[in-house]
Scaffold this motif. Structure first.
Motif, PDB file in Angstrom:
ATOM      1  N   ARG A 218       0.706  -1.218  -0.187  1.00  0.00           N
ATOM      2  CA  ARG A 218       0.044  -0.141  -0.052  1.00  0.00           C
ATOM      3  C   ARG A 218       0.839   1.273  -0.026  1.00  0.00           C
ATOM      4  NH1 ARG A 218      -4.541   2.581   4.216  1.00  0.00           N
ATOM      5  NH2 ARG A 218      -2.802   2.992   5.468  1.00  0.00           N
TER       6      ARG A 218
ATOM      7  N   SER B 264       1.009   5.564   0.054  1.00  0.00           N
ATOM      8  CA  SER B 264       0.472   6.581   0.507  1.00  0.00           C
ATOM      9  C   SER B 264       1.014   7.868  -0.006  1.00  0.00           C
ATOM     10  CB  SER B 264       0.732   6.683   1.964  1.00  0.00           C
ATOM     11  OG  SER B 264       0.088   5.540   2.724  1.00  0.00           O
TER      12      SER B 264
ATOM     13  N   TYR C 267      -4.397   6.957  -1.174  1.00  0.00           N
ATOM     14  CA  TYR C 267      -3.746   5.658  -1.136  1.00  0.00           C
ATOM     15  C   TYR C 267      -3.741   4.942  -2.464  1.00  0.00           C
ATOM     16  CZ  TYR C 267      -4.489   6.564   3.897  1.00  0.00           C
ATOM     17  OH  TYR C 267      -4.383   7.165   5.020  1.00  0.00           O
TER      18      TYR C 267
ATOM     19  N   GLN D  39      -3.649   0.885  -3.215  1.00  0.00           N
ATOM     20  CA  GLN D  39      -3.303  -0.596  -2.684  1.00  0.00           C
ATOM     21  C   GLN D  39      -3.153  -1.555  -3.957  1.00  0.00           C
ATOM     22  OE1 GLN D  39      -3.667  -2.045   0.553  1.00  0.00           O
ATOM     23  NE2 GLN D  39      -2.980  -3.781  -0.602  1.00  0.00           N
TER      24      GLN D  39
END
Length: 114
Positions: free
Chosen positions: A19, A21, A79, A81
């Protein structure tokens, strides 16, 4: 002054997840559309995904069904993912936002080993 800071990159095995950010500052976060882009070695930067202020999302065909873009307006953070990673996902991943110009973060390296 708009500032975008990516984090979360690293080394991951094929089939794994990661993930990323992107923390934004100097911007009215909730009204802006953000994108993730990537640049693999020796290749041009390519668009990966976008999320609008209304939380609508779009994805490149190469990542559709594997990657999910999201945002947290309370944390001023976007984000990415990434699941089912493949070696050809290896790249520097950049966050971007477009206003009168395009603002980019410094990027975060993701390396997927086979």
């Amino acid at each position: 002054q708009v500032n975008l800071v990516e984090s979360g990159g690293g080394l991951v095995q094929a089939g794994g997840s990661r993930r990323l950010s992107c923390a934004a500052s100097g911007i009215m976060f909730r009204v802006n559309k953000f994108s993730w882009n990537r640049q693999a070695p020796g290749k041009q930067r390519e668009w990966v995904a976008t999320i609008t202020s209304a939380f609508n999302t779009q994805y490149a065909d190469s990542v559709k069904g594997r990657f999910t873009i999201s945002r947290d307006n309370d944390k001023n953070t976007v984000y990415l993912q990434m699941n089912s990673l493949k070696p050809n996902d290896t790249a520097v991943y950049y966050c971007s936002v477009t206003q009168t110009t395009v603002y980019w973060g410094q990027g975060t390296q993701v390396t997927v080993s086979s």
